[in-house]
Structure formats: structure tokens, C-alpha cells
Design a protein around this motif. Structure first.
Motif, PDB file in Angstrom:
ATOM      1  N   GLY A  65      22.498  35.494  49.056  1.00  0.00           N
ATOM      2  CA  GLY A  65      21.459  34.769  49.794  1.00  0.00           C
ATOM      3  C   GLY A  65      20.400  34.174  48.891  1.00  0.00           C
ATOM      4  N   PRO A  66      19.712  34.987  48.074  1.00  0.00           N
ATOM      5  CA  PRO A  66      18.613  34.470  47.258  1.00  0.00           C
ATOM      6  C   PRO A  66      19.024  33.913  45.891  1.00  0.00           C
ATOM      7  CG  PRO A  66      18.676  36.851  47.108  1.00  0.00           C
ATOM      8  CD  PRO A  66      19.742  36.460  48.088  1.00  0.00           C
ATOM      9  N   THR A  67      20.303  33.958  45.550  1.00  0.00           N
ATOM     10  CA  THR A  67      20.730  33.482  44.233  1.00  0.00           C
ATOM     11  C   THR A  67      21.890  32.503  44.378  1.00  0.00           C
ATOM     12  OG1 THR A  67      22.432  35.167  43.813  1.00  0.00           O
ATOM     13  CG2 THR A  67      20.136  35.761  43.308  1.00  0.00           C
ATOM     14  N   ARG A  68      22.417  32.058  43.235  1.00  0.00           N
ATOM     15  CA  ARG A  68      23.556  31.130  43.221  1.00  0.00           C
ATOM     16  C   ARG A  68      24.895  31.868  43.203  1.00  0.00           C
ATOM     17  NH1 ARG A  68      22.472  27.174  38.788  1.00  0.00           N
ATOM     18  NH2 ARG A  68      20.273  27.745  38.906  1.00  0.00           N
ATOM     19  N   LEU A  69      24.883  33.172  43.420  1.00  0.00           N
ATOM     20  CA  LEU A  69      26.117  33.957  43.482  1.00  0.00           C
ATOM     21  C   LEU A  69      27.021  33.428  44.597  1.00  0.00           C
ATOM     22  CD1 LEU A  69      27.876  36.443  42.749  1.00  0.00           C
ATOM     23  CD2 LEU A  69      26.477  37.769  44.359  1.00  0.00           C
ATOM     24  N   SER A  70      28.285  33.121  44.257  1.00  0.00           N
ATOM     25  CA  SER A  70      29.184  32.543  45.259  1.00  0.00           C
ATOM     26  C   SER A  70      30.606  33.066  45.198  1.00  0.00           C
ATOM     27  CB  SER A  70      29.220  31.014  45.125  1.00  0.00           C
ATOM     28  OG  SER A  70      29.775  30.647  43.862  1.00  0.00           O
ATOM     29  N   LEU A  71      30.954  33.830  44.155  1.00  0.00           N
ATOM     30  CA  LEU A  71      32.345  34.259  44.020  1.00  0.00           C
ATOM     31  C   LEU A  71      32.424  35.540  43.207  1.00  0.00           C
ATOM     32  CD1 LEU A  71      35.454  32.069  43.420  1.00  0.00           C
ATOM     33  CD2 LEU A  71      35.029  33.932  41.816  1.00  0.00           C
ATOM     34  N   TRP A  72      33.357  36.404  43.611  1.00  0.00           N
ATOM     35  CA  TRP A  72      33.674  37.623  42.853  1.00  0.00           C
ATOM     36  C   TRP A  72      35.095  37.535  42.324  1.00  0.00           C
ATOM     37  CZ3 TRP A  72      32.057  42.068  46.716  1.00  0.00           C
ATOM     38  CH2 TRP A  72      30.666  42.255  46.658  1.00  0.00           C
ATOM     39  N   ILE A  73      35.312  38.155  41.162  1.00  0.00           N
ATOM     40  CA  ILE A  73      36.663  38.356  40.645  1.00  0.00           C
ATOM     41  C   ILE A  73      36.827  39.838  40.336  1.00  0.00           C
ATOM     42  CG2 ILE A  73      38.339  37.822  38.853  1.00  0.00           C
ATOM     43  CD1 ILE A  73      37.071  35.122  38.488  1.00  0.00           C
ATOM     44  N   MET A  74      37.891  40.427  40.858  1.00  0.00           N
ATOM     45  CA  MET A  74      38.162  41.828  40.585  1.00  0.00           C
ATOM     46  C   MET A  74      38.612  42.003  39.139  1.00  0.00           C
ATOM     47  SD  MET A  74      37.387  43.099  43.482  1.00  0.00           S
ATOM     48  CE  MET A  74      37.779  44.804  43.067  1.00  0.00           C
ATOM     49  N   GLY A  75      38.056  42.999  38.479  1.00  0.00           N
ATOM     50  CA  GLY A  75      38.456  43.332  37.112  1.00  0.00           C
ATOM     51  C   GLY A  75      39.161  44.682  37.106  1.00  0.00           C
ATOM     52  N   THR A  76      40.403  44.706  37.557  1.00  0.00           N
ATOM     53  CA  THR A  76      41.099  45.977  37.749  1.00  0.00           C
ATOM     54  C   THR A  76      41.431  46.667  36.428  1.00  0.00           C
ATOM     55  OG1 THR A  76      43.029  44.550  38.157  1.00  0.00           O
ATOM     56  CG2 THR A  76      42.042  45.625  40.056  1.00  0.00           C
ATOM     57  N   ASN A  77      41.612  45.912  35.350  1.00  0.00           N
ATOM     58  CA  ASN A  77      41.880  46.561  34.066  1.00  0.00           C
ATOM     59  C   ASN A  77      40.683  47.390  33.607  1.00  0.00           C
ATOM     60  OD1 ASN A  77      44.519  45.718  33.638  1.00  0.00           O
ATOM     61  ND2 ASN A  77      43.914  43.833  32.611  1.00  0.00           N
ATOM     62  N   ASP A  78      39.496  46.808  33.661  1.00  0.00           N
ATOM     63  CA  ASP A  78      38.300  47.532  33.248  1.00  0.00           C
ATOM     64  C   ASP A  78      37.996  48.685  34.199  1.00  0.00           C
ATOM     65  OD1 ASP A  78      36.528  46.171  30.923  1.00  0.00           O
ATOM     66  OD2 ASP A  78      37.731  44.665  31.921  1.00  0.00           O
ATOM     67  N   LEU A  79      38.243  48.458  35.485  1.00  0.00           N
ATOM     68  CA  LEU A  79      38.005  49.515  36.459  1.00  0.00           C
ATOM     69  C   LEU A  79      38.942  50.696  36.204  1.00  0.00           C
ATOM     70  CD1 LEU A  79      36.313  50.289  38.889  1.00  0.00           C
ATOM     71  CD2 LEU A  79      37.991  49.161  40.359  1.00  0.00           C
ATOM     72  N   ALA A  80      40.189  50.406  35.885  1.00  0.00           N
ATOM     73  CA  ALA A  80      41.137  51.475  35.562  1.00  0.00           C
ATOM     74  C   ALA A  80      40.680  52.258  34.340  1.00  0.00           C
ATOM     75  CB  ALA A  80      42.532  50.886  35.330  1.00  0.00           C
ATOM     76  N   LYS A  81      40.168  51.555  33.348  1.00  0.00           N
ATOM     77  CA  LYS A  81      39.678  52.214  32.133  1.00  0.00           C
ATOM     78  C   LYS A  81      38.526  53.166  32.459  1.00  0.00           C
ATOM     79  CE  LYS A  81      37.435  51.228  27.719  1.00  0.00           C
ATOM     80  NZ  LYS A  81      36.878  50.148  26.844  1.00  0.00           N
ATOM     81  N   GLU A  82      37.561  52.690  33.247  1.00  0.00           N
ATOM     82  CA  GLU A  82      36.411  53.532  33.587  1.00  0.00           C
ATOM     83  C   GLU A  82      36.828  54.736  34.433  1.00  0.00           C
ATOM     84  OE1 GLU A  82      32.805  52.189  35.175  1.00  0.00           O
ATOM     85  OE2 GLU A  82      32.330  50.862  33.511  1.00  0.00           O
ATOM     86  N   MET A  83      37.741  54.522  35.358  1.00  0.00           N
ATOM     87  CA  MET A  83      38.166  55.601  36.251  1.00  0.00           C
ATOM     88  C   MET A  83      39.138  56.564  35.589  1.00  0.00           C
ATOM     89  SD  MET A  83      38.845  53.424  39.742  1.00  0.00           S
ATOM     90  CE  MET A  83      39.694  54.810  40.515  1.00  0.00           C
ATOM     91  N   ARG A  84      39.727  56.127  34.453  1.00  0.00           N
ATOM     92  CA  ARG A  84      40.820  56.862  33.804  1.00  0.00           C
ATOM     93  C   ARG A  84      42.016  56.961  34.748  1.00  0.00           C
ATOM     94  NH1 ARG A  84      36.979  61.789  31.654  1.00  0.00           N
ATOM     95  NH2 ARG A  84      35.412  60.454  30.670  1.00  0.00           N
ATOM     96  N   ALA A  85      42.199  55.900  35.522  1.00  0.00           N
ATOM     97  CA  ALA A  85      43.282  55.848  36.499  1.00  0.00           C
ATOM     98  C   ALA A  85      44.455  55.063  35.936  1.00  0.00           C
ATOM     99  CB  ALA A  85      42.784  55.189  37.786  1.00  0.00           C
ATOM    100  N   GLN A  86      45.627  55.285  36.507  1.00  0.00           N
ATOM    101  CA  GLN A  86      46.823  54.555  36.106  1.00  0.00           C
ATOM    102  C   GLN A  86      46.923  53.262  36.911  1.00  0.00           C
ATOM    103  OE1 GLN A  86      50.240  57.105  36.467  1.00  0.00           O
ATOM    104  NE2 GLN A  86      49.481  58.574  34.951  1.00  0.00           N
ATOM    105  N   LEU A  87      47.120  52.158  36.183  1.00  0.00           N
ATOM    106  CA  LEU A  87      47.246  50.851  36.838  1.00  0.00           C
ATOM    107  C   LEU A  87      48.736  50.546  36.984  1.00  0.00           C
ATOM    108  CD1 LEU A  87      45.698  48.484  38.003  1.00  0.00           C
ATOM    109  CD2 LEU A  87      45.634  47.460  35.737  1.00  0.00           C
TER     110      LEU A  87
END
Length: 289
Positions: free
Chosen positions: A142-164
Motif C-alpha cells: 500500500g504505502p510503497t512501490r512493492l508489487s511482486l514477490w519471488i519465492m527463494g526456496t533454495n535459501d529457505l531450504a538452507k535456513e531451515m536445514r530442510a531437504q529440497l
């Protein structure tokens, strides 16, 4: 073009330091080109890659494709300089990494204060903190120019220590939560990359999973993934035939004011009419591009 209807089926990451790859991107059938200054660029090449990315977007020649530059984070040695250089470049969007909460969006918005209003802010959803703060981050559209997200599943897997794995079981709740938060705030959203660029059946299966979750498209790491990605995220002829039948049926005088009608033996409500209209509009924009 209405940003919510703009085709973003395929978003190809390219190292901004690779001049040949950038030149080739101008001929590829992807909807989005992302010139990467972050993960794909070695530290000693960061400054040269920044200069190359700015030169490339200012030179143009990308046609219908949206062009974004992914920066290094503001907490790195290169992030502030990246954003300062890109703010005055002829770019459609700036993609920023490691956004953990709304304060990060505010910081990036401030760093882009010199950018024209047309320059969008796109953010990665790739940290454990970000998936815990999805509604708050999304509300910043709403208050910014933010308009799109991209999922970063590789980095998320690294942080979670999960298997991708191909089924992406550990991440399924986060994928659906991210789509819901994005839709609630009018944000477009792209699925994360599939690392199996030589195994196109596995890639296609993952892309169809992303379509099932409601993503607008998928981020890619190799040109070979573009064609199957575009196919998956394009309306099929069967879907379009049904959509047009719904639109035509609701337009009939005898159906004026009705909330539900029968179309080809199936029940169709006004919500289906809205879905049909959007599907046809997206298909027309894909054809135009």
C-alpha cells in the motif's frame, strides 16, 4: 498494461556479468529477465556486474520483456551502491533479497527515492523470518512501490536445514501462505527456481505444482526451462473455450441480473464469470506479446 494481468509466466535469472547471456536474453521467449548482481556474481566481479547491468537496461532491446535487476542486500558492501546506480537506470523493477519484515521494505523504498514512480520494488521471500511475517510484508504494497514477490526456496531450504526434493513437502505450507498473503494485498507472485534444468519432466511437474498453488509464473535458471514454463502457465484451449462460453452465457439478455446460470451442463456463478474474464484477458496479452 494492468500489472495484475501482465504475463509473468517465466522469469529468467542471468548473471549480470555475462554479456553473452544478456545479449541472448533479448531473443528468448521469457516474460521477465532478471539481471542478477547477487548469488550469480563473485565478490570480485560485483562492481563490474553492476556497471554491466545498468548499461544493458539503458541500452534496451528487450522488447515486451520486463527487466529487473536483483541487487545485493543493503547489509552487504555492495547493496547501497547497487540501489543508487539502479535508481536512475531504465529498469522496470528492482528485486531485493533477504527481506525479513516490513522495516526492510521501508529501507529499500527509501534507497529508491530517486527512482521514477514506474520502477517497481520486487522482494524475495527466502528467509524463515519472512515466512513468519508474510501479512506484514505484503501490507507494505500500500504505502510503497512493492508489487511482486519471488519465492527463494533454495535459501529457505538452507535456513531451515530442510531437504529440497521434487515434491517440496517441507515448503508446501509456506507456498500456499505466500500466495494467499500476496493475493490479499494485490501483489503478483512467482514460484521459486527448480534446480533440475536438465530434467525437464521434473521441472514441468514442479511448474504444474506452482500453477496449482496459484502462482503467476516461475523463476528459472536456464533457457531450456522457458518453453515448458510458458506452456504450463498459459491458459489451455480447453480452459479458454470454457471461459468464453461462460462470458457469452452471462451476456445473454435472459441471464441479465442472475448470480448463477447453467453453462454447457455445469453451474456457473458470478465468481466464475470474473475468473473467465481474467483468463481471457491474460490470454489476449500473451498473444499480443
Amino acid at each position: 498494461m494492468d500489472s495484475n494481468l501482465r504475463p509473468r509466466r517465466s522469469a529468467l535469472y542471468l548473471p549480470a556479468s555475462n554479456a553473452k547471456a544478456i545479449a541472448k536474453a533479448r531473443t528468448l521467449p521469457c516474460d521477465v529477465v532478471i539481471l542478477d548482481l547477487e548469488d550469480a556474481v563473485a565478490p570480485e566481479m560485483k562492481e563490474a556486474a553492476r556497471e554491466a547491468a545498468v548499461a544493458a537496461v539503458n541500452e534496451g532491446g528487450f522488447g515486451h520483456r520486463e527487466v529487473a535487476i536483483r541487487t545485493n542486500g543493503l547489509d552487504t558492501d555492495w547493496g547501497a551502491a547497487d540501489l543508487a546506480a539502479i535508481a536512475t537506470a531504465n529498469v522496470d523493477a528492482v528485486l531485493v533479497p533477504k527481506v525479513n519484515g516490513p522495516d526492510d521494505v521501508t529501507a529499500y523504498e527509501g534507497a529508491l527515492c530517486a527512482a521514477p514512480p514506474k520502477v517497481q520494488l520486487w522482494t524475495m521471500i527466502e528467509t524463515c523470518a519472512s515466512v513468519a511475517n508474510l501479512p506484514a510484508i505484503a501490507a507494505m504494497a500500500g504505502p510503497t512501490r512493492l508489487s511482486l514477490w519471488i519465492m527463494g526456496t533454495n535459501d529457505l531450504a538452507k535456513e531451515m536445514r530442510a531437504q529440497l526434493t521434487p515434491c517440496r513437502t517441507p515448503f508446501l505450507p509456506f507456498l500456499s501462505m505466500s500466495v494467499a498473503a500476496a493475493r490479499a494485498n494485490g501483489i503478483a507472485i512467482l514460484d521459486g527456481v527448480c534446480n533440475e534444468f536438465r530434467d525437464l519432466p521434473t521441472f514441468e511437474a514442479e511448474a504444474r505444482q506452482g500453477l496449482m498453488f496459484g502462482f503467476d509464473g516461475k523463476s528459472l535458471i536456464h533457457p531450456a526451462q522457458i518453453e515448458p514454463c510458458n506452456t504450463v502457465f498459459s491458459p489451455s484451449e480447453t480452459e479458454l473455450a470454457w471461459a468464453r462460453a461462460v462470458i457469452e452465457a452471462f451476456a445473454l439478455p435472459e441471464n441479465a441480473g442472475k448470480g448463477a446460470i447453467k453453462v454447457e451442463g455445469k453451474m456457473a456463478e458470478l465468481l466464475h464469470l470474473e475468473q473467465a474474464q481474467r483468463l481471457v484477458a491474460v490470454a489476449e496479452r500473451i498473444a499480443a506479446s
